[in-house]
Scaffold this motif. Structure first.
Motif, PDB file in Angstrom:
ATOM      1  N   ARG A  66     -13.938 -26.590  16.642  1.00 28.04           N
ATOM      2  CA  ARG A  66     -15.058 -26.899  15.756  1.00 28.04           C
ATOM      3  C   ARG A  66     -14.591 -27.262  14.357  1.00 28.04           C
ATOM      4  N   GLN A 106     -13.316 -30.761  14.317  1.00 21.92           N
ATOM      5  CA  GLN A 106     -14.391 -31.752  14.345  1.00 21.92           C
ATOM      6  C   GLN A 106     -15.106 -31.812  12.999  1.00 21.92           C
ATOM      7  N   GLN A 107     -15.274 -30.663  12.352  1.00 21.54           N
ATOM      8  CA  GLN A 107     -15.894 -30.665  11.023  1.00 21.54           C
ATOM      9  C   GLN A 107     -15.006 -31.400  10.022  1.00 21.54           C
ATOM     10  N   CYS A 139     -15.396 -35.086  10.630  1.00 23.64           N
ATOM     11  CA  CYS A 139     -16.658 -35.591  10.053  1.00 23.64           C
ATOM     12  C   CYS A 139     -16.527 -35.761   8.541  1.00 23.64           C
ATOM     13  N   THR A 140     -15.916 -34.790   7.889  1.00 19.96           N
ATOM     14  CA  THR A 140     -15.710 -34.871   6.437  1.00 19.96           C
ATOM     15  C   THR A 140     -14.811 -36.053   6.094  1.00 19.96           C
ATOM     16  N   LEU A 144     -14.342 -38.847   7.820  1.00 23.77           N
ATOM     17  CA  LEU A 144     -15.063 -40.112   8.008  1.00 23.77           C
ATOM     18  C   LEU A 144     -16.108 -40.323   6.920  1.00 23.77           C
ATOM     19  N   ALA A 145     -16.756 -39.247   6.470  1.00 27.82           N
ATOM     20  CA  ALA A 145     -17.761 -39.372   5.402  1.00 27.82           C
ATOM     21  C   ALA A 145     -17.116 -39.796   4.079  1.00 27.82           C
ATOM     22  N   TRP A 198     -10.955 -43.371  12.405  1.00 32.69           N
ATOM     23  CA  TRP A 198     -12.057 -44.261  12.745  1.00 32.69           C
ATOM     24  C   TRP A 198     -11.709 -45.154  13.931  1.00 32.69           C
ATOM     25  N   GLY A 227     -25.312 -39.322  15.551  1.00 29.58           N
ATOM     26  CA  GLY A 227     -24.486 -38.147  15.785  1.00 29.58           C
ATOM     27  C   GLY A 227     -25.026 -37.187  16.816  1.00 29.58           C
ATOM     28  N   GLN A 275     -20.510 -37.494  20.271  1.00 28.67           N
ATOM     29  CA  GLN A 275     -19.888 -36.179  20.131  1.00 28.67           C
ATOM     30  C   GLN A 275     -18.604 -36.085  20.953  1.00 28.67           C
ATOM     31  N   LEU A 277     -15.786 -38.247  19.361  1.00 21.50           N
ATOM     32  CA  LEU A 277     -15.188 -37.599  18.197  1.00 21.50           C
ATOM     33  C   LEU A 277     -14.282 -36.451  18.635  1.00 21.50           C
TER      34      LEU A 277
END
Length: 128
Positions: free
Chosen positions: A5, A8-9, A12-13, A15-16, A32, A67, A73, A76
């Protein structure tokens, strides 16, 4: 499960925060590419776009990633696992993830290189 987890977090951070460039210093480029290729491996973009293609708005659609879609999911999670298996940080600069690594973690394969076709011999002066 906690490590998965957190990976994955972090993805996400990353990619953001990604600058959407493919420069060697860009952080997120390799993630990406790996994520997007995994996403394409899972089928056409019919459900994973947040806003699907609209013929009335061809310049602004499709856009966004949904998402909540299971394929997103999984893609990723697979990308994060690819990076972990190669001991690469998901937020590393593109220069730390050579193209060979991206190719190994996706279905993308480079086109074979071919030798140029031989040229016909130049006409000789005696043939004229």
């Amino acid at each position: 499960m906690r490590d998965k987890r957190s990976g994955q977090q972090q993805a996400c951070t990353t990619l953001a925060r990604w600058d959407t460039r493919a420069d060697t210093a860009s952080r997120g480029t390799a993630l990406w590419i790996t994520f997007f290729n995994r996403l394409l491996d899972n089928g056409p973009p019919d459900t994973w776009r947040r806003v699907p293609y609209d013929p009335a708005q061809p310049l602004t659609t499709p856009r966004g990633i949904n998402g909540v879609d299971v394929r997103v999911q999984h893609a990723l999670a697979d990308a994060v696992q690819d990076f972990a298996a190669r001991d690469l940080p998901v937020d590393g600069p593109a220069s730390r993830c050579p193209a060979a690594t991206w190719a190994a973690s996706t279905s993308w394969t480079p086109a074979p290189t071919r030798a140029p076709a031989p040229r016909p011999p130049a006409p000789s002066a005696a043939a004229s």
